[in-house]
Design an enzyme around this catalytic site. Structure first.
Site, PDB file in Angstrom:
ATOM      1  N   THR A 112       1.138  -5.363  -1.873  1.00  0.00           N
ATOM      2  CA  THR A 112       1.484  -4.959  -0.510  1.00  0.00           C
ATOM      3  C   THR A 112       2.762  -4.119  -0.484  1.00  0.00           C
ATOM      4  O   THR A 112       2.812  -3.114   0.229  1.00  0.00           O
ATOM      5  CB  THR A 112       1.581  -6.189   0.408  1.00  0.00           C
ATOM      6  OG1 THR A 112       0.321  -6.877   0.388  1.00  0.00           O
ATOM      7  CG2 THR A 112       1.913  -5.790   1.834  1.00  0.00           C
ATOM      8  N   GLU A 132       5.093   4.793   3.603  1.00  0.00           N
ATOM      9  CA  GLU A 132       6.349   5.460   3.965  1.00  0.00           C
ATOM     10  C   GLU A 132       6.410   6.872   3.391  1.00  0.00           C
ATOM     11  O   GLU A 132       6.793   7.815   4.093  1.00  0.00           O
ATOM     12  CB  GLU A 132       7.545   4.640   3.491  1.00  0.00           C
ATOM     13  CG  GLU A 132       7.709   3.357   4.291  1.00  0.00           C
ATOM     14  CD  GLU A 132       9.148   2.945   4.440  1.00  0.00           C
ATOM     15  OE1 GLU A 132       9.950   3.752   4.959  1.00  0.00           O
ATOM     16  OE2 GLU A 132       9.464   1.822   4.029  1.00  0.00           O
ATOM     17  N   HIS A 186      -2.749  -5.863   5.324  1.00  0.00           N
ATOM     18  CA  HIS A 186      -3.364  -5.557   4.030  1.00  0.00           C
ATOM     19  C   HIS A 186      -4.641  -6.403   3.985  1.00  0.00           C
ATOM     20  O   HIS A 186      -4.583  -7.603   3.753  1.00  0.00           O
ATOM     21  CB  HIS A 186      -2.399  -5.917   2.903  1.00  0.00           C
ATOM     22  CG  HIS A 186      -2.771  -5.350   1.585  1.00  0.00           C
ATOM     23  ND1 HIS A 186      -1.880  -5.312   0.537  1.00  0.00           N
ATOM     24  CD2 HIS A 186      -3.904  -4.782   1.125  1.00  0.00           C
ATOM     25  CE1 HIS A 186      -2.454  -4.754  -0.510  1.00  0.00           C
ATOM     26  NE2 HIS A 186      -3.686  -4.435  -0.179  1.00  0.00           N
TER      27      HIS A 186
END
Length: 131
Positions: free
Chosen positions: A34, A42, A68
């Protein structure tokens, strides 16, 4: 390039030993971590708007709200797609979706703020001086 709603970007990576939950420390399994998915989100987002910024500006991540939803084993490819869906002053909001070769593995939103690079870095560095 002009900053406007609808800017999209896509980046890909391959799941390898170094970006698994076991390697990063976010778990014990050899699956896409994750935190690795977060970093991919990002990067995809900031790269999507980098050409729209004035000299001396950059963006910093300030919020992530992601799920996730499916594991991805070592050897598979992962693709992140971002879309700029909100602009509120210096705050940018992105819709994010992450896929592996079998389908959706992550979804959510990500916020970034436009900042002046030198000023922001100086503020961060100033924390060391205050100790």
């Amino acid at each position: 390039m002009r900053m406007e709603i609808g800017i999209r970007n896509s980046l890909e990576t391959k799941v390898a030993a170094g970006n698994t939950a076991a390697a990063i420390g976010s778990g014990t399994l050899a699956v896409f971590a994750t935190p690795a998915m977060t970093a991919l989100i990002e990067e995809t987002a900031w790269r999507s708007v980098a050409a729209c910024l004035a000299d001396g500006q950059t963006t910093v991540g300030t919020r992530l709200d992601i799920s996730h939803v499916s594991p991805t084993p070592v050897g598979m490819n992962v693709r992140c797609e971002t879309e700029l869906v909100g602009i509120d002053g210096r705050r940018l909001t992105f819709k994010v979706e992450v896929y592996d070769e079998r389908g959706l593995i992550g979804t959510g939103t990500h916020e970034r703020f436009i900042v002046m690079s030198e000023k922001f870095q100086a503020k961060a560095d100033g924390k060391r001086l205050e100790l």
